[in-house]
Scaffold this motif. Structure first.
Motif, PDB file in Angstrom:
ATOM      1  N   ALA A 188       0.889  -1.380   0.133  1.00 17.70           N
ATOM      2  CA  ALA A 188       0.087   0.078   0.067  1.00 17.70           C
ATOM      3  C   ALA A 188       0.803   1.220  -0.073  1.00 17.70           C
ATOM      4  CB  ALA A 188      -0.936  -0.023   1.223  1.00 17.70           C
ATOM      5  N   ILE A 189       0.509   2.045  -0.866  1.00 17.64           N
ATOM      6  CA  ILE A 189       0.911   3.578  -0.859  1.00 17.64           C
ATOM      7  C   ILE A 189       0.231   4.336   0.354  1.00 17.64           C
ATOM      8  CG2 ILE A 189       1.375   5.755  -2.112  1.00 17.64           C
ATOM      9  CD1 ILE A 189       1.868   3.913  -4.593  1.00 17.64           C
ATOM     10  N   VAL A 190      -1.256   4.290   0.139  1.00 18.66           N
ATOM     11  CA  VAL A 190      -2.001   4.763   0.717  1.00 18.66           C
ATOM     12  C   VAL A 190      -3.122   3.862   1.352  1.00 18.66           C
ATOM     13  CG1 VAL A 190      -4.054   6.744   1.056  1.00 18.66           C
ATOM     14  CG2 VAL A 190      -1.854   7.052  -0.316  1.00 18.66           C
ATOM     15  N   SER A 191      -3.501   3.676   2.703  1.00 17.54           N
ATOM     16  CA  SER A 191      -4.475   2.614   3.315  1.00 17.54           C
ATOM     17  C   SER A 191      -5.288   3.413   4.084  1.00 17.54           C
ATOM     18  CB  SER A 191      -3.681   1.611   3.952  1.00 17.54           C
ATOM     19  OG  SER A 191      -4.536   0.819   4.641  1.00 17.54           O
ATOM     20  N   VAL A 192      -6.564   3.481   3.851  1.00 17.25           N
ATOM     21  CA  VAL A 192      -7.668   4.094   4.703  1.00 17.25           C
ATOM     22  C   VAL A 192      -8.530   2.850   5.418  1.00 17.25           C
ATOM     23  CG1 VAL A 192      -9.793   5.495   4.756  1.00 17.25           C
ATOM     24  CG2 VAL A 192      -7.743   6.022   3.164  1.00 17.25           C
ATOM     25  N   PHE A 193      -8.441   2.528   6.808  1.00 14.49           N
ATOM     26  CA  PHE A 193      -9.111   1.363   7.246  1.00 14.49           C
ATOM     27  C   PHE A 193      -8.747   0.233   6.755  1.00 14.49           C
ATOM     28  CE2 PHE A 193     -11.999   4.993   8.263  1.00 14.49           C
ATOM     29  CZ  PHE A 193     -11.158   5.630   9.270  1.00 14.49           C
ATOM     30  N   TYR A 194      -7.531  -0.280   6.665  1.00 16.55           N
ATOM     31  CA  TYR A 194      -6.942  -1.409   5.882  1.00 16.55           C
ATOM     32  C   TYR A 194      -7.368  -1.405   4.382  1.00 16.55           C
ATOM     33  CZ  TYR A 194      -5.759  -6.350   5.583  1.00 16.55           C
ATOM     34  OH  TYR A 194      -4.810  -7.308   5.255  1.00 16.55           O
ATOM     35  N   ASN A 195      -8.650  -2.090   3.772  1.00 11.13           N
ATOM     36  CA  ASN A 195      -8.746  -2.047   2.466  1.00 11.13           C
ATOM     37  C   ASN A 195     -10.345  -1.354   2.161  1.00 11.13           C
ATOM     38  OD1 ASN A 195     -10.305  -4.162   3.555  1.00 11.13           O
ATOM     39  ND2 ASN A 195      -9.801  -5.668   2.328  1.00 11.13           N
ATOM     40  N   GLN A 196     -10.313  -0.502   3.013  1.00 12.28           N
ATOM     41  CA  GLN A 196     -11.823   0.199   2.933  1.00 12.28           C
ATOM     42  C   GLN A 196     -11.589   1.346   1.621  1.00 12.28           C
ATOM     43  OE1 GLN A 196     -14.815  -0.990   4.591  1.00 12.28           O
ATOM     44  NE2 GLN A 196     -13.066  -2.291   4.710  1.00 12.28           N
ATOM     45  N   LEU A 197     -10.380   1.658   1.568  1.00 14.37           N
ATOM     46  CA  LEU A 197      -9.911   2.698   0.619  1.00 14.37           C
ATOM     47  C   LEU A 197      -8.472   2.577   0.548  1.00 14.37           C
ATOM     48  CD1 LEU A 197     -10.866   4.375  -1.733  1.00 14.37           C
ATOM     49  CD2 LEU A 197     -10.349   6.022  -0.099  1.00 14.37           C
ATOM     50  N   SER A 198      -7.986   1.857  -0.747  1.00 14.20           N
ATOM     51  CA  SER A 198      -6.331   1.970  -0.693  1.00 14.20           C
ATOM     52  C   SER A 198      -6.004   1.876  -2.187  1.00 14.20           C
ATOM     53  CB  SER A 198      -5.868   0.612  -0.056  1.00 14.20           C
ATOM     54  OG  SER A 198      -6.234  -0.534  -0.932  1.00 14.20           O
ATOM     55  N   LEU A 199      -4.713   2.396  -2.330  1.00 12.61           N
ATOM     56  CA  LEU A 199      -3.969   2.339  -3.351  1.00 12.61           C
ATOM     57  C   LEU A 199      -2.552   2.040  -3.127  1.00 12.61           C
ATOM     58  CD1 LEU A 199      -3.737   3.467  -6.634  1.00 12.61           C
ATOM     59  CD2 LEU A 199      -3.282   5.891  -5.520  1.00 12.61           C
ATOM     60  N   GLY A 200      -2.041   1.145  -4.072  1.00  7.91           N
ATOM     61  CA  GLY A 200      -0.764   0.473  -4.118  1.00  7.91           C
ATOM     62  C   GLY A 200      -0.134   0.069  -5.261  1.00  7.91           C
ATOM     63  N   ILE A 201       0.998  -0.363  -5.193  1.00 12.72           N
ATOM     64  CA  ILE A 201       1.928  -0.950  -6.388  1.00 12.72           C
ATOM     65  C   ILE A 201       2.666  -2.111  -5.945  1.00 12.72           C
ATOM     66  CG2 ILE A 201       3.790  -0.675  -8.041  1.00 12.72           C
ATOM     67  CD1 ILE A 201       3.401   2.259  -7.948  1.00 12.72           C
ATOM     68  N   ARG A 202       2.108  -3.286  -6.492  1.00 10.53           N
ATOM     69  CA  ARG A 202       2.832  -4.609  -6.148  1.00 10.53           C
ATOM     70  C   ARG A 202       4.249  -4.422  -6.304  1.00 10.53           C
ATOM     71  NH1 ARG A 202      -0.507  -9.223  -5.092  1.00 10.53           N
ATOM     72  NH2 ARG A 202       1.505 -10.410  -5.403  1.00 10.53           N
ATOM     73  N   ASN A 203       4.979  -4.670  -4.968  1.00 13.24           N
ATOM     74  CA  ASN A 203       6.439  -4.804  -5.187  1.00 13.24           C
ATOM     75  C   ASN A 203       7.115  -5.596  -5.919  1.00 13.24           C
ATOM     76  OD1 ASN A 203       6.239  -2.795  -3.238  1.00 13.24           O
ATOM     77  ND2 ASN A 203       6.753  -4.497  -1.351  1.00 13.24           N
TER      78      ASN A 203
END
Length: 204
Positions: free
Chosen positions: A51-66
């Protein structure tokens, strides 16, 4: 000046946005938007999500897989992975825009990367478990394995779905700030040699 924070999966880095206590009540919203600048260091091991940004775990998140560089989002508890990877070490302006009806679009440097629909998003609700009560940058802080690996620049989070005009205006500002005149990455494999009585710095 562009300011990067180097976030490493190995060190389990993260920032937590809180007043010292976990969130206990829902945050009302009319859709939501995350806009962030990131430059992933890929080819690393990866877990369920990074996760780059995580709001309440996965209620809202944006990421890039490593591992692959694929974009990955979370909306209302479900994860969705894109099919177009972000190149290794490429500074990229990322935008996740979710409507109150659950429709979503994900953009990378202004180009549409993912789109689809989820369940309606009218509130962001903390989860019952301790892993889902915080807003964080760099990982979901309780789960060290969810840590994003790479540079993170400016991050914006809105409780509404930005219009295309507002989104593209902010993306343009961030692109000019972070994605132009990018210096090459520092050399690796540095070593010293003694040559003709002088110490010479070389790299592979």
């Amino acid at each position: 000046t562009n300011i990067w924070e180097y976030n490493t999966a190995e060190s389990g880095d993260a920032f937590r946005l809180t007043n010292g206590d976990p969130f206990a009540v829902s945050i009302p919203c009319s859709g939501a938007t995350i806009i962030a600048v990131a430059a992933p260091v890929t080819g690393q091991g990866s877990d369920a999500w990074d996760a780059i940004v995580s709001v309440f775990y996965n209620q809202l998140s944006l990421g890039i897989r490593n591992d692959t560089g694929d974009l990955q989002i979370g909306i209302n508890g479900g994860f969705i992975t894109g099919a177009v990877a972000i190149p290794n070490q490429q500074p990229t302006v990322l935008s996740l825009v979710v409507g109150s009806d659950g429709s979503y679009n994900v953009y990378a440097n202004g180009a549409l990367n993912m789109s689809g629909s989820s369940s309606p998003l009218t509130s962001l609700t903390p989860l019952s478990q301790s892993t889902g009560k915080h807003i964080e940058i760099g990982r979901n802080g309780v789960d060290g394995w969810s840590c994003f690996n790479g540079n993170i620049g400016d991050v914006f989070l809105y409780r509404t779905n930005l219009s295309d005009a507002d989104r593209t205006q902010l993306e343009g500002i961030l692109y000019a700030k972070y994605c132009q005149n990018i210096p090459p990455p520092p050399p690796t494999g540095l070593y010293l040699q003694l040559q003709n009585g002088q110490i010479v710095l070389n790299w592979l």
